[in-house]
Motif scaffolding. Structure first.
Motif, PDB file in Angstrom:
ATOM      1  N   PRO A  33       0.791  -1.238   0.000  1.00  0.00           N
ATOM      2  CA  PRO A  33       0.000   0.000   0.000  1.00  0.00           C
ATOM      3  C   PRO A  33       0.818   1.281   0.000  1.00  0.00           C
ATOM      4  O   PRO A  33       0.325   2.328  -0.408  1.00  0.00           O
ATOM      5  N   GLY A  34       2.049   1.225   0.496  1.00  0.00           N
ATOM      6  CA  GLY A  34       2.884   2.424   0.486  1.00  0.00           C
ATOM      7  C   GLY A  34       3.048   3.056   1.854  1.00  0.00           C
ATOM      8  O   GLY A  34       2.460   2.619   2.842  1.00  0.00           O
ATOM      9  N   SER A  35       3.846   4.125   1.895  1.00  0.00           N
ATOM     10  CA  SER A  35       4.141   4.820   3.146  1.00  0.00           C
ATOM     11  C   SER A  35       3.528   6.224   3.140  1.00  0.00           C
ATOM     12  O   SER A  35       3.699   6.976   2.177  1.00  0.00           O
ATOM     13  N   ARG A  36       2.867   6.571   4.236  1.00  0.00           N
ATOM     14  CA  ARG A  36       2.277   7.901   4.397  1.00  0.00           C
ATOM     15  C   ARG A  36       3.267   8.872   5.037  1.00  0.00           C
ATOM     16  O   ARG A  36       2.935  10.058   5.256  1.00  0.00           O
ATOM     17  N   GLY A  37       4.455   8.394   5.366  1.00  0.00           N
ATOM     18  CA  GLY A  37       5.416   9.244   6.049  1.00  0.00           C
ATOM     19  C   GLY A  37       4.908   9.637   7.429  1.00  0.00           C
ATOM     20  O   GLY A  37       4.486   8.786   8.200  1.00  0.00           O
ATOM     21  N   ARG A  38       4.896  10.937   7.704  1.00  0.00           N
ATOM     22  CA  ARG A  38       4.447  11.408   9.018  1.00  0.00           C
ATOM     23  C   ARG A  38       3.012  11.925   9.004  1.00  0.00           C
ATOM     24  O   ARG A  38       2.535  12.474  10.001  1.00  0.00           O
ATOM     25  N   ARG A  39       2.335  11.755   7.892  1.00  0.00           N
ATOM     26  CA  ARG A  39       0.955  12.234   7.813  1.00  0.00           C
ATOM     27  C   ARG A  39       0.026  11.310   8.587  1.00  0.00           C
ATOM     28  O   ARG A  39       0.373  10.173   8.909  1.00  0.00           O
TER      29      ARG A  39
END
Length: 284
Positions: A107-113
């Protein structure tokens, strides 16, 4: 379960089809091109058609294409997000040309969101990819080891993504090593059985389209994705015996992504699973 292996397509997809038949596999996973670059070598129509015929004649079901690792459907950077869903759409088209059932993607990375933002972002990216690709191959979202803002380490996140994509050709892939790294207990027979119960309660087994059967070198909750040979890692024989014996999983594809550190590695891991299945009497 129906057993398969992730096989190389170096030299063309037919190499994987021929090897799968020689090994007596029942399902298969491949990359459709180079997994670590954006640029993908065009598929030759004749090669794709030959692969589709060969896998159909061999009774391989499902045949899955794993998406390249660079794709991040939850990227905050708009250019990367757009490039990701466009690349995923291209993978879906390539899978359809190969006669594959689906494309598997992280699914991927949202980082710090925030989590909700990340789930919305990844679902919208998946939706755009499916719409751009048109009918053909389905999209299967794989659970991850979690950490670093990566989505899918928690089963509830996978459920949230699939709910956002209700009505589209989507499903889930469950990787045993990833689940263990994300904190779920699968080490041993009883814990693995309990994990399937939890999976059914939180995600729904009807949404699971395939398993990745991998042992792990790293401890539970370590957020490290490192596969090892079946029965030789921390999950142990009991984990895979429980999955193979579970009648709820009969007929479901189980693909190994185990190390290819010797010429006999794939045959050894396949023999391990076949022995467990003979003992359980759960042949599909």
């Amino acid at each position: 379960m129906r057993f398969g292996i992730h096989l190389s397509v170096a030299g063309g997809p037919m190499r994987a089809a021929v090897e799968a038949k020689a090994l007596g596999l029942e399902c298969l996973q491949i990359f459709s091109g180079t997994p670590r670059t954006w640029k993908q070598k065009p598929l030759k129509k004749a090669d794709a058609q030959a692969f589709a015929r060969a896998t159909d004649q061999a009774g391989l079901d499902p045949v899955a294409v794993h998406a390249p690792y660079l794709i991040n459907l939850a990227a905050g950077d708009h250019a990367l997000w757009r490039r990701s869903y466009q690349a995923l759409a291209a993978q879906l088209k390539r899978a359809a040309a190969l006669g594959a059932t689906a494309v598997v993607v992280h699914p991927g990375s949202r980082g710090r969101r925030e989590l909700a933002w990340g789930l919305d972002r990844a679902a919208e990216g998946a939706r755009r990819a499916l719409e751009a690709a048109g009918p053909g191959a389905a999209l299967w979202l794989e659970n991850t080891a979690g950490g670093g803002g990566h989505l899918g380490g928690d089963l509830g996140q996978l459920a949230g993504l699939l709910e956002r994509l209700e009505g589209l050709a989507v499903g889930a892939v469950i990787d045993t090593a990833h689940a263990f790294a994300a904190g779920y207990a699968l080490d041993g027979y009883e814990r693995a059985r309990a994990f399937v119960d939890l999976l059914d309660a939180e995600l729904g087994l009807e949404r699971v389209r395939m398993w990745h059967l991998n042992d792990s070198d790293f401890p539970q909750g370590g957020l490290r994705d490192r596969h090892t040979h079946l029965g030789r890692g921390l999950l142990g024989e009991g984990c895979f015996a429980a999955l193979v014996e579970d009648k709820r999983l009969v007929g479901m594809g189980g693909v190994m992504e185990t190390p290819k550190d010797t010429r006999w590695a794939d045959r050894r891991n396949l023999a391990f699973l076949r022995r467990l299945r003979r003992r359980a009497g759960t042949r599909p």
